[in-house]
Design an enzyme around this catalytic site. Structure first.
Site, mmCIF file in Angstrom:
data_model
loop_
_atom_site.group_PDB
_atom_site.id
_atom_site.type_symbol
_atom_site.label_atom_id
_atom_site.label_comp_id
_atom_site.label_asym_id
_atom_site.label_seq_id
_atom_site.Cartn_x
_atom_site.Cartn_y
_atom_site.Cartn_z
ATOM 1 N N GLU A 10 65.094 25.811 25.467
ATOM 2 C CA GLU A 10 65.392 26.522 26.523
ATOM 3 C C GLU A 10 66.524 25.950 27.559
ATOM 4 O O GLU A 10 65.978 24.719 28.072
ATOM 5 C CB GLU A 10 64.089 26.755 27.390
ATOM 6 C CG GLU A 10 64.042 27.883 28.506
ATOM 7 C CD GLU A 10 64.419 27.765 29.738
ATOM 8 O OE1 GLU A 10 65.376 28.275 30.240
ATOM 9 O OE2 GLU A 10 64.188 26.606 30.255
ATOM 10 N N CYS A 31 67.317 27.129 36.322
ATOM 11 C CA CYS A 31 68.357 27.566 35.161
ATOM 12 C C CYS A 31 68.681 28.973 35.098
ATOM 13 O O CYS A 31 69.414 29.542 34.682
ATOM 14 C CB CYS A 31 67.914 27.032 33.744
ATOM 15 S SG CYS A 31 66.206 27.745 33.581
#
Length: 482
Positions: free
Chosen positions: A253, A287
């Protein structure tokens, strides 16, 4: 050394015991709002890492063979402890990471929900019976992959580690997790909840250390069967390559640079308010944070005015102070990075509409910043800012906006604002992203998957897909006795 009585004693957790590093080496942990030292985190030696990996083998055997109903009950107990201790966990998080206390305590409560979801979903990791030849029983089983090595960053000190821990333990795996050395106290408090809930020794191990050395050793260790990482694209590429060299599956991720497209038919005021609210969460250190704002030229002025108003309404300060809505950046590195990105954009013609500079006070504070007139060659348009900077760029044609949005190698999150169902469907079809929000900037939810495409990684966390990486599919053909 400055200490804080609210901050926990920092230790690693290996084979069911709290311990210091074998060599006695430590690193300071700083409060980003004051730059004071909170404590010292122990750093693992190779021998410590070997002990953790070997403990995970023993812990896996015990945890895998624990009936799923009993595993689920233990994990629900851990979730209850997380909720009851959420204020304590949140205060630790604010001290070491900087986010406002309300935000931090909310993160602690949310991860309890994620744990409950994964624990319950593991009870639905169904196999199947396949019709076969007479005298043969053909089945498909879903079984835990084995010991997991996981690595998480500092921006979500509870959320990052919990995504890995919850999925691994729910699936029946053991785990060695290296949480961030910059936010170790939160990880210590999380692990104590699992310890107190009755997770057996070795099933969950917590280590800290020099990141490159820890990752290289655990990825290469014969005990580990899965590598799970959240972090930057460059580091993710290195770790996935190392895992590939060992023929070990990995879950990545990674970072993004999330575009926002505000279409011609959108409500510019509503879009600006929602986008700005998301932009300054966690000081932009997310993010999936919206980070490139592509606004139809007919709406740009109204959108900009409302966005600037929202940015100027943000209350910046120590996250422990009442009324603060945005804390400091987490470290000096991030502060220097956002200063450099802002200076580069201005040097290439951008106009600072608000903010644009470090605050004149101790700590790593940077003002919420809105830039207009940002050129395509400004570094801010291609590098993930990971900070409270919002570049606003006009467009006239939706196709051009989509091409610009998709022009980077990243594909984690994207956002679109429109009143048209047809346009929303076009955005859904053409955005290159693993996560898409229309008419809002929502965050992750337990019941649905999150993850990226392109350089933003692979695999999914959350939802029914969230356990896939932690399970292996086994075909069993059983010739029945005659």
């Amino acid at each position: 050394m400055t200490t804080n009585h609210d901050y926990p004693t920092l230790r690693m957790y290996i084979a069911g015991e709290w311990c210091e590093g074998g060599a006695g080496s430590t690193a300071p942990v700083l409060n980003p709002a004051t730059e004071e030292v909170l404590g010292h985190v122990p750093l693992a030696t190779v021998a410590d890492l070997d002990r953790a990996a070997e403990a995970a083998v023993t812990g896996f055997a015990a945890w895998r063979d624990t009936p799923v109903a009993e595993r689920t009950a233990i994990l629900h107990q851990a979730a209850d402890l997380l909720v009851s201790r959420s204020d304590e966990i949140g205060r630790t998080m604010t001290l070491e990471q900087g986010k406002p206390l309300r935000e931090a305590s909310g993160e602690a409560r949310r991860v309890a929900g994620a744990l409950r979801w994964d624990a319950d979903d593991a009870r639905r990791a169904y196999g199947r019976v396949i019709p076969s030849e007479e005298g043969t029983l053909l089945t498909v089983r879903r079984q835990p992959v084995g010991p997991v090595a996981a690595f998480t960053p500092w921006n979500f000190p509870a959320g990052g580690p919990m995504r890995k821990i919850a999925a691994a333990l729910s699936a029946g795996c053991s785990i060695v997790i290296k949480a961030s050395e910059e936010t170790p106290g939160t990880a210590v408090r999380l692990v104590r909840c699992f310890e107190d809930a009755g997770v057996p020794a070795g099933a969950l191990n917590l280590v800290f250390g020099e990141p490159a050395e820890v990752s290289a050793h655990l990825i290469g260790h014969p005990a580990t069967r899965l590598i799970a990482f959240t972090g930057s694209v460059p580091v993710g590429k290195l770790l996935s390559a190392a895992a590939g060299a060992e023929m070990k599956p990995s879950l990545m991720e990674l970072g993004g640079h999330a575009p926002v497209i505000v279409c011609e038919d959108a409500d510019p005021v509503a879009a600006a308010r929602r986008a700005a609210a998301a932009k300054f969460v966690n000081a932009g250190q997310v993010c999936t944070s919206p980070s490139r704002f592509l606004v139809h030229e007919s709406l740009l002025e109204e959108f900009t005015e409302e966005f600037v108003r929202a940015a100027e309404a943000v209350v910046v300060g120590d996250g422990l102070d009442e009324g603060v809505t945005m804390g400091p950046l987490a470290n000096e590195r991030r502060l220097r990075a956002v200063e450099a990105l802002t200076a580069d954009a201005v040097a290439k013609g951008a106009k600072v509409r608000t903010g644009g500079e470090r605050l004149d006070r101790p700590g790593y504070f940077f003002a919420p910043t809105v830039l207009t007139g940002v050129s395509d060659d400004a570094a801010l348009m291609s590098e993930e800012p990971f900070g409270p900077i919002a570049p606003l760029v006009p467009f006239s044609d939706l196709g051009d906006a989509l091409r610009l949005a998709n022009s980077l190698p990243y594909g984690l999150a994207a956002y679109g604002f429109t009143r048209s169902t047809a346009t929303a469907e076009r955005l859904t079809r053409e955005f290159e992203a693993g996560i898409l929000s229309i008419n809002h900037c929502g965050g992750s939810v337990h019941e649905a998957p999150s993850g990226g495409v392109k350089a933003s990684g692979y695999g999914r966390e959350g939802g029914p897909e969230g356990l896939d990486a932690y399970l292996v599919t086994k075909r069993v053909s059983h010739l029945l006795a005659g």
